[in-house]
Design an enzyme around this catalytic site. Structure first.
Site, mmCIF file in Angstrom:
data_model
loop_
_atom_site.group_PDB
_atom_site.id
_atom_site.type_symbol
_atom_site.label_atom_id
_atom_site.label_comp_id
_atom_site.label_asym_id
_atom_site.label_seq_id
_atom_site.Cartn_x
_atom_site.Cartn_y
_atom_site.Cartn_z
ATOM 1 N N ASN A 155 49.087 44.496 76.486
ATOM 2 C CA ASN A 155 47.716 43.344 75.738
ATOM 3 C C ASN A 155 47.553 41.539 76.538
ATOM 4 O O ASN A 155 46.905 41.552 77.151
ATOM 5 C CB ASN A 155 47.536 42.828 74.431
ATOM 6 C CG ASN A 155 48.876 42.215 74.140
ATOM 7 O OD1 ASN A 155 49.972 42.731 73.701
ATOM 8 N ND2 ASN A 155 48.974 41.743 72.762
ATOM 9 N N GLU A 251 58.843 40.696 68.130
ATOM 10 C CA GLU A 251 57.748 40.556 68.082
ATOM 11 C C GLU A 251 56.329 41.448 67.867
ATOM 12 O O GLU A 251 55.691 42.005 68.405
ATOM 13 C CB GLU A 251 57.113 39.397 69.539
ATOM 14 C CG GLU A 251 58.190 38.727 69.918
ATOM 15 C CD GLU A 251 58.574 37.282 68.839
ATOM 16 O OE1 GLU A 251 57.837 36.621 68.141
ATOM 17 O OE2 GLU A 251 58.985 36.915 68.387
ATOM 18 N N CYS A 285 47.745 40.088 68.861
ATOM 19 C CA CYS A 285 48.912 39.629 67.425
ATOM 20 C C CYS A 285 48.446 38.929 67.012
ATOM 21 O O CYS A 285 48.648 39.563 65.924
ATOM 22 C CB CYS A 285 49.960 39.999 68.314
ATOM 23 S SG CYS A 285 50.337 38.396 69.150
#
Ligand code: NAP
Length: 477
Positions: A155, A251, A285
């Site tokens: 992304n 993450e 995210c």
């Protein structure tokens, strides 16, 4: 017919042919855009061996030189920023304006890494604070940890790679990078800039291929000292389980929540909340997925939010006006379609939205029970759920009712609520009077619960990629 660009493995500063290649397709047009090397287990072992050979050279680079290389990459990227943004649009279907913002951030991220390379330091320890420590001088050093295995998602293919390479090189470590299979072109582009900037051969290897093969081999090889992973919680958990005592930075995802408190003026925050929910089609995210609004504002907010959502422009990622375009894969379109249907079956209403081919229109859902997937899992799609709450306490409970904890936000005029939210929200970062989607690249960033472990943000990630070593001089003898 034009031949597709063919990307070999990048090992020891050279492009190296692979045994096989896979065609890369544009998520928006479905057209082939490249032929990408598929690394075998032997290729990964070779990549790790080159990193081992480069370890001392990297560790011995003086701070000024590490800073110089990172700064040069930042300058080179600035010179070629439009080309880089187009690569993101092509391989990730990111609207070009958002791709440009990502490149602007990446330029800063490498700049922060250059700064960090120059100021990385230990501290002196007051040994005589202990009755047994008198007449001693002690200090700490930050030594490079060794070989870093970096695994990145699709992304933010430039900026999230920068959050691995920047700190690793700032600390003097060689890296083996495994980029997302959907966005390898960005990784090869940055490798070329590092070569031009003078990174020693073997400082960076890029191995492309399926995560289950390439990632596994990196996670299991004892020569790799740190795995730094950004991606989904499912894969993050698998990596954690396999890594043994290896240092792992994870993450992962989230279903970020926001509370809009009683008395907040809605006009100034409307555009911002719509952006938080739908930028890059929610494939962020910290995308804003759950909005809790004080009941006194709920109906007005809903009406205006839907109106604003319907102004978003749908189109081709390379078109300047486009804000919404194709999701990353058809599989994700089908997944989110099924999740929306599950919510409808459970009594939810869709106020705006729809699916056309690979495009999921920005979707606003109300009356969704908290246990349906669009509420309690990460949608990673342009879908937002809005619900009324009767009190600040109820909003805090609703936001915390999640397996995730990356960032959360609150809009409020009430100072006490702002302080309480900072205290009570069980997340890595609390945004007061902003959406949870806010991030700049020097701030500490990371999650609690299923959102991961460890922190990025250049200073913090650089520390994670070093070993702290104590040196103690005894002046008594
Ligand atoms: P993903 O499917 O988990 O993939 C991420 C990376 O892991 C890819 O390079 C993938 O390779 C690789 N991988 C897949 N299986 C693996 C395995 N068994 N072992 C090792 N590596 C493996 O995630 P994504 O769809 O690209 O990205 C979306 C997710 O990333 C979301 O959950 C999002 O929230 C999260 N994310 C988090 C942050 C953050 O900073 N917290 C930032 C951005 C995104 P292939 O591409 O070859 O499958």
């Amino acid at each position: 017919m034009l031949s597709l660009p063919r990307k070999d493995l990048y090992l020891n500063g050279c492009y190296t042919k692979a045994n096989s290649y896979k065609t890369l397709y544009s998520p928006h047009t479905g057209e082939p855009i490249g032929e990408i090397a598929m690394a075998t287990k032997e290729d990964i072992k070779r990549a790790i061996s080159y990193a081992v050979q480069a370890k001392d050279t990297m560790a011995n680079l003086p701070a000024y030189r590490r800073g110089e290389i990172l700064q040069k990459v930042s300058y080179l990227l600035a010179e070629r920023k439009e080309e880089a943004a187009k690569i993101i649009s092509l391989e990730a279907a990111k609207p070009i304006t958002a791709a440009r913002s990502e490149i602007a951030r990446t330029i800063e991220t490498y700049q922060f890494a250059a700064d960090e390379a120059r100021r990385l330091r230990g501290e002196t320890i007051p040994m005589d604070a202990s009755a047994m420590g008198g007449n001693r001088v002690a200090y700490t050093l930050r030594k490079p940890v060794g070989i870093v295995g970096a695994i990145t998602p699709f992304n933010f293919p430039f900026n999230l790679v920068a959050h691995k390479l920047g700190p690793a090189f700032a600390a003097g470590n060689p890296v083996i990078l495994k980029p997302s299979s959907q966005t390898p072109l960005s990784a090869f582009f940055i490798a070329d800039l590092f070569r031009e900037a003078g990174l020693p051969s073997g400082g960076l290897q890029i191995v492309t291929g399926p995560g289950s093969v390439v990632g596994d081999e990196m996670v299991l090889d004892p020569r790799v000292k740190v795995i730094t992973f950004t991606g989904s919680p499912e894969v993050g958990k698998q990596i954690r389980n396999k890594a043994g005592l290896k240092r792992v930075i994870l993450e992962l995802g989230s279903n970020s929540g926001l509370y809009i408190d009683e008395g907040v003026e809605l006009g100034p925050i409307l555009k911002r909340t719509v952006t938080g929910a739908f930028s890059f089609m929610g494939q962020v995210c910290i995308s804003l997925q759950r909005i809790y609004v004080h009941r006194s504002l709920y109906h007005d907010f809903l009406k205006e939010f839907v109106k604003e959502t319907q102004t978003l422009t749908i189109g081709d990622p390379l078109d300047e006006k486009t804000e919404i375009t194709s999701l990353i894969s058809h599989k994700d379109v089908e997944r989110i379609g099924a999740w929306i249907q599950e919510a409808i079956d459970a009594g939810a209403r869709v106020l705006t939205g729809g699916i056309e081919g690979n495009i999921v229109e920005p979707t606003v859902i109300v009356d969704a029970p908290p246990k349906v997937k669009v509420c309690c899992q990460e949608t990673f799609a342009p879908v937002v759920v809005i619900a009324p709450v009767d009190s600040f306490a109820e909003a805090m409970e609703a936001i915390n009712d999640s397996n995730y904890g990356l960032q959360a936000g609150i809009y409020t005029n009430n100072m006490e609520h702002a302080f309480l939210a900072a205290e009570k929200l069980d997340v890595g970062g609390v945004m007061i009077n902003d959406f949870p989607t806010f991030r700049v690249d020097q701030m500490p960033y990371g999650g609690v619960k299923d959102s991961g472990m460890g922190r990025e943000g250049i200073q913090y990630a650089t520390e994670e990629m070093t070993e702290l070593k104590l040196v103690c001089f005894n002046r008594n003898s």
